[in-house]
Scaffold this active site. Structure first.
Site, short mmCIF file in Angstrom:
data_model
loop_
_atom_site.label_atom_id
_atom_site.label_comp_id
_atom_site.label_asym_id
_atom_site.label_seq_id
_atom_site.Cartn_x
_atom_site.Cartn_y
_atom_site.Cartn_z
N GLU A 38 0.85 -1.19 0.00
CA GLU A 38 0.00 0.00 0.00
C GLU A 38 0.89 1.25 0.00
O GLU A 38 1.95 1.27 0.62
CB GLU A 38 -0.87 -0.02 1.26
CG GLU A 38 -1.78 1.19 1.42
CD GLU A 38 -2.46 1.21 2.79
OE1 GLU A 38 -3.54 1.79 2.89
OE2 GLU A 38 -1.88 0.65 3.76
N LYS A 45 -10.09 0.16 -2.27
CA LYS A 45 -10.34 -0.18 -0.87
C LYS A 45 -11.79 0.08 -0.50
O LYS A 45 -12.29 1.20 -0.66
CB LYS A 45 -9.40 0.63 0.03
CG LYS A 45 -9.41 0.19 1.49
CD LYS A 45 -8.34 0.94 2.29
CE LYS A 45 -8.26 0.45 3.72
NZ LYS A 45 -7.20 1.14 4.49
N CYS A 49 -4.51 -3.12 4.00
CA CYS A 49 -4.24 -2.68 5.36
C CYS A 49 -5.27 -3.21 6.35
O CYS A 49 -5.44 -4.41 6.49
CB CYS A 49 -4.14 -1.15 5.40
SG CYS A 49 -3.27 -0.53 6.88
#
Length: 523
Positions: free
Chosen positions: A271, A334, A384
């Protein structure tokens, strides 16, 4: 009978730190059921409002140090507010646990056995609520995430993180039962059965068969390029971060050309490895394209896109060698931007808390599972903190992911946060029977397999490239097939137990008003 208040306070205060050491970076997984036992004994027999206070004490002494990594670059206030919010759920758990205490002295032997299972269900229900509220929840600190080196981790293949949490809390409740009965009845050898059963619950998990991927092997490279400086200003260093990852990939390509390294089938960057939008910035595109051409295989790039149509997006991009300008790029956006980090609810209120609020840009959430074709593999991409959410990871497997990739950026945190996150990756690998990897800008990066083991773990705040074979999987575990059903069943049992305890309380109150109405005690 409840413990004296001073003793209950000491046990509640001890349960928080004991639970803390069950989690990485300490990793004493067996401390988690001990902490549950201390918590349960502390609130047992007390009024629910007393349970609130004792639960809050335990939660504060657990969450405040567990989440200390949130304090590194944002100041004390956001850290304490988040810790305080999470503590409220332990306060509710304390009230609920106190409220069901009367089941141990009512309804005969089966009431006591049911109480033991109910404690496990209450912990699972507390996590189910905490995982979803408010603003989509914050699942950090689930009991299941403390079990990355425990036999109980294997239970994830049947019911995911909720079943692992239930088993941990069940073992703790058995210990609590032995303590409580030992304090209220004469010494009896039969009391030793409860801790023996608790140990058996843990040991029996070794017998759980795991689902291992049986497909072909792919050779994967994970690039950890590192950042010039840790902290919130990593974004200001974005060109240096991009260059670090490209340089490391080109260096790997050189070793392949020299015959000192094997060519990977795909490369994974973390990321934020390109916070310069490569779809709109020709220089960034050229840097990534040079790296992809050099290594000769697709790269899964963690990037930030910024367009008038979609706003700011945190994405995983599949960059193939020789990509033409304007050619569509497979991407995953995301789906769960982190509140107060990637989106800012209540911005006006939050601005009074921290001066860094306006550094946060509201990112656009994606609406599709992260399944991306990267070379020969269908990669389940989660970004994440998304690895902490059961449904987001499961969706990738249901939609065809053959291996799991967690792209993360730990540059604003520390090694303990990274290790806590890696524990989640290990659970997900077992849960879905998929080999997995974690790719971080600064560490820890690693490979995880479907048995829960890891290999090639990198150091923190270092540059590194790791290579390894991962097997592709297609079978679905029972946990994958059932999804949220095990959690729903356990939560329903918790609600039923609370309802039963409330009914007993109502009967007791009626008995006080009308003593001719009898109650059956069995202590």
């Amino acid at each position: 009978m409840p413990l004296p208040l001073w003793a209950a306070t000491l046990l509640a205060a001890a349960s928080g730190p004991v639970m803390l050491v069950a989690f990485p970076a300490y990793g004493w997984w067996w401390a988690a059921p001990v902490a549950v036992a201390l918590f349960t004994v502390a609130v047992h027999g007390r009024r629910p409002r007393a349970g609130v206070g004792l639960g809050a004490l335990s939660g504060a002494l657990f969450f405040t140090p567990l989440l200390s990594w949130t304090n590194l670059h944002t100041g004390v206030v956001p850290w304490l507010l988040l810790s305080g919010l999470e503590t409220l759920y332990f306060a509710l758990l304390g009230a609920a646990t106190a409220g069901v205490s009367r089941l141990t002295g009512r309804c005969g032997r089966w009431g006591r056995y049911g109480w033991v299972a109910l404690i496990g269900a209450l912990w699972t229900a507390q996590e189910a609520l905490r995982d979803r509220t408010p603003f989509g929840g914050f699942p950090w600190g689930r009991l299941a995430f403390s079990q990355d080196t425990s036999p109980l981790l294997r239970l994830a293949v049947f019911g995911g993180a909720p079943l692992v949490t239930f088993a941990v809390a069940l073992a703790g409740a058995l210990l609590a039962y032995a303590i409580i009965r030992g304090l209220t009845v004469r010494v009896n050898p039969r009391l030793a059965a409860a801790p023996i059963v608790a140990a058996a619950v843990v040991a029996a998990a070794w017998l759980v068969p795991l689902s291992r991927p049986a497909g072909p092997a792919v050779y994967v490279a994970v690039v950890q390029g590192n950042v010039p400086r840790l902290g919130l200003d990593f974004n200001a260093q974005r060109r240096a971060v991009l260059d670090n990852h490209a340089r490391a990939t080109i260096d790997l390509a050189r070793k392949v050309a020299e015959g000192t390294a094997r060519r990977p089938d795909l490369v994974v960057w973390p990321e934020n490895s390109s916070d310069i939008d490569p779809l709109r910035n020709p220089d960034a595109a050229a840097v990534i394209d040079n790296a992809a051409r050099a290594v000769g295989v697709p790269i899964l790039v963690g990037a930030v896109l910024n367009s008038p149509e979609n706003g700011v997006e945190n994405v995983g991009l599949v960059w193939t060698p020789g990509r033409r300008v304007g050619e569509p790029v497979p991407q995953y956006t995301k789906r769960h931007p982190v509140p107060f980090a990637e989106t800012m609810p209540l911005r006006g209120v939050a601005r009074m808390v921290s001066k860094d609020v306006d550094r946060v840009t509201d990112m656009t959430a994606g609406n599709r599972p992260g399944v991306l074709p990267v070379g020969p593999a269908a990669v389940g991409d989660v970004i994440c903190f998304e690895v902490a959410y059961d449904d987001l990871v499961r969706d990738t497997v249901v939609h065809g992911a053959q291996l799991l990739a967690v792209q993360t950026n730990n540059a604003t945190f520390d090694e303990s946060e990274a290790r806590q996150q890696l524990a989640m990756v290990r659970l997900r690998a077992v849960e879905h029977g998929r080999d997995a990897l974690m790719a971080s800008t600064v560490g820890i990066s690693a490979f995880a397999d479907a048995t829960g083991g890891t290999r090639d773990e990198t150091g923190f705040n270092t540059a590194a490239v790791i290579l390894g074979e991962l097997r592709l999987g297609s079978a679905r575990t029972l946990a994958t097939r059932l999804g949220a059903i095990p959690e729903l069943v356990i939560v329903a049992a918790a609600l039923a137990g609370l309802a039963a305890a409330a009914e007993l309380r109502r009967r007791d109150r009626r008995h006080v008003k009308n003593p001719t109405v009898g109650t059956k005690e069995d202590v």
